[in-house]
Design a protein around this motif. Structure first.
Motif, mmCIF file in Angstrom:
data_model
loop_
_atom_site.group_PDB
_atom_site.id
_atom_site.type_symbol
_atom_site.label_atom_id
_atom_site.label_comp_id
_atom_site.label_asym_id
_atom_site.label_seq_id
_atom_site.Cartn_x
_atom_site.Cartn_y
_atom_site.Cartn_z
ATOM 1 N N THR A 56 22.438 11.142 8.419
ATOM 2 C CA THR A 56 22.150 12.016 9.544
ATOM 3 C C THR A 56 23.706 12.480 10.030
ATOM 4 O OG1 THR A 56 22.340 10.097 10.993
ATOM 5 C CG2 THR A 56 20.226 10.548 10.218
ATOM 6 N N HIS A 57 23.461 13.537 10.760
ATOM 7 C CA HIS A 57 24.822 14.015 11.530
ATOM 8 C C HIS A 57 25.641 12.656 12.070
ATOM 9 C CE1 HIS A 57 27.636 16.572 13.493
ATOM 10 N NE2 HIS A 57 27.413 16.233 14.701
ATOM 11 N N LEU A 58 24.767 11.858 12.816
ATOM 12 C CA LEU A 58 25.517 10.878 13.513
ATOM 13 C C LEU A 58 26.169 9.941 12.370
ATOM 14 C CD1 LEU A 58 26.013 9.230 16.171
ATOM 15 C CD2 LEU A 58 23.694 8.137 15.652
ATOM 16 N N ALA A 59 25.687 9.633 11.118
ATOM 17 C CA ALA A 59 26.229 8.562 10.216
ATOM 18 C C ALA A 59 27.589 9.573 9.712
ATOM 19 C CB ALA A 59 25.266 8.458 8.983
ATOM 20 N N TYR A 60 27.581 10.619 9.651
ATOM 21 C CA TYR A 60 28.885 11.230 9.310
ATOM 22 C C TYR A 60 29.898 11.306 10.381
ATOM 23 C CZ TYR A 60 26.836 13.268 4.970
ATOM 24 O OH TYR A 60 26.300 13.490 3.763
ATOM 25 N N VAL A 61 29.457 11.352 11.542
ATOM 26 C CA VAL A 61 30.412 11.228 12.752
ATOM 27 C C VAL A 61 31.133 10.084 12.924
ATOM 28 C CG1 VAL A 61 30.501 11.263 15.272
ATOM 29 C CG2 VAL A 61 29.283 12.945 13.925
ATOM 30 N N LYS A 62 30.120 9.009 12.611
ATOM 31 C CA LYS A 62 30.478 7.552 12.438
ATOM 32 C C LYS A 62 31.739 7.341 11.695
ATOM 33 C CE LYS A 62 26.843 5.475 14.977
ATOM 34 N NZ LYS A 62 25.731 4.363 15.045
ATOM 35 N N GLU A 63 31.444 7.963 10.323
ATOM 36 C CA GLU A 63 32.472 7.755 9.200
ATOM 37 C C GLU A 63 33.913 8.134 9.854
ATOM 38 O OE1 GLU A 63 31.076 9.610 5.878
ATOM 39 O OE2 GLU A 63 29.687 8.043 5.213
ATOM 40 N N ARG A 64 33.901 9.276 10.602
ATOM 41 C CA ARG A 64 35.246 9.806 11.063
ATOM 42 C C ARG A 64 35.624 9.282 12.055
ATOM 43 N NH1 ARG A 64 32.037 14.636 10.377
ATOM 44 N NH2 ARG A 64 31.940 14.791 12.628
ATOM 45 N N ARG A 65 34.871 8.748 13.111
ATOM 46 C CA ARG A 65 35.520 8.085 14.274
ATOM 47 C C ARG A 65 35.219 6.643 14.368
ATOM 48 N NH1 ARG A 65 37.460 12.790 15.496
ATOM 49 N NH2 ARG A 65 36.227 14.427 16.425
#
Length: 118
Positions: free
Chosen positions: A82-91
């Motif tokens: 999900t978009h949230l999973a990608y965001v969590k990888e970056r932040r």
């Protein structure tokens, strides 16, 4: 009786058939490629062409190689993110909390000024 035609079964403008008009074909070699599903693909290559080690199976689309005993493994399917999973990888959690705090402060400021009415 129907009128006869000397060119029955061929197109208008079609020339003679055969290699005489097209020229000689290059000498060919067939190479067998084997995929993980047990399919065999045999494309033809010119004898002087460089033959690739890997080929795509024409029946199932898996990668295939010339080694029948050890065909390439099936590619691993990556799970949907999900978009949230990608965001969590970056932040990190600390960075996310700081961004959220800044966004909420900006929203409260815009509500106080009357820019946002809800």
């Amino acid at each position: 009786m129907a009128s006869g035609s000397a060119i029955r079964g061929s197109r208008v403008g079609a020339g003679p058939m055969g290699e005489a008009e097209r020229g000689e074909t290059a000498p060919r070699v067939q190479v067998a490629y084997y995929c993980a599903n047990g399919h065999v693909t045999r494309p033809s290559f010119a004898q002087d062409a460089e033959i690739p080690e890997d080929w795509e199976c024409t029946r199932c689309g898996l990668p295939a190689s010339r080694d029948q005993q050890d065909p390439p493994p099936r590619p691993r399917a990556t799970p949907y993110k999900t978009h949230l999973a990608y965001v969590k990888e970056r932040r990190s959690d600390k960075e996310a909390a700081a961004i959220l705090k800044e966004a909420l402060a900006n929203l409260k400021k815009r509500r106080r000024s009357g820019e946002i009415i809800y």
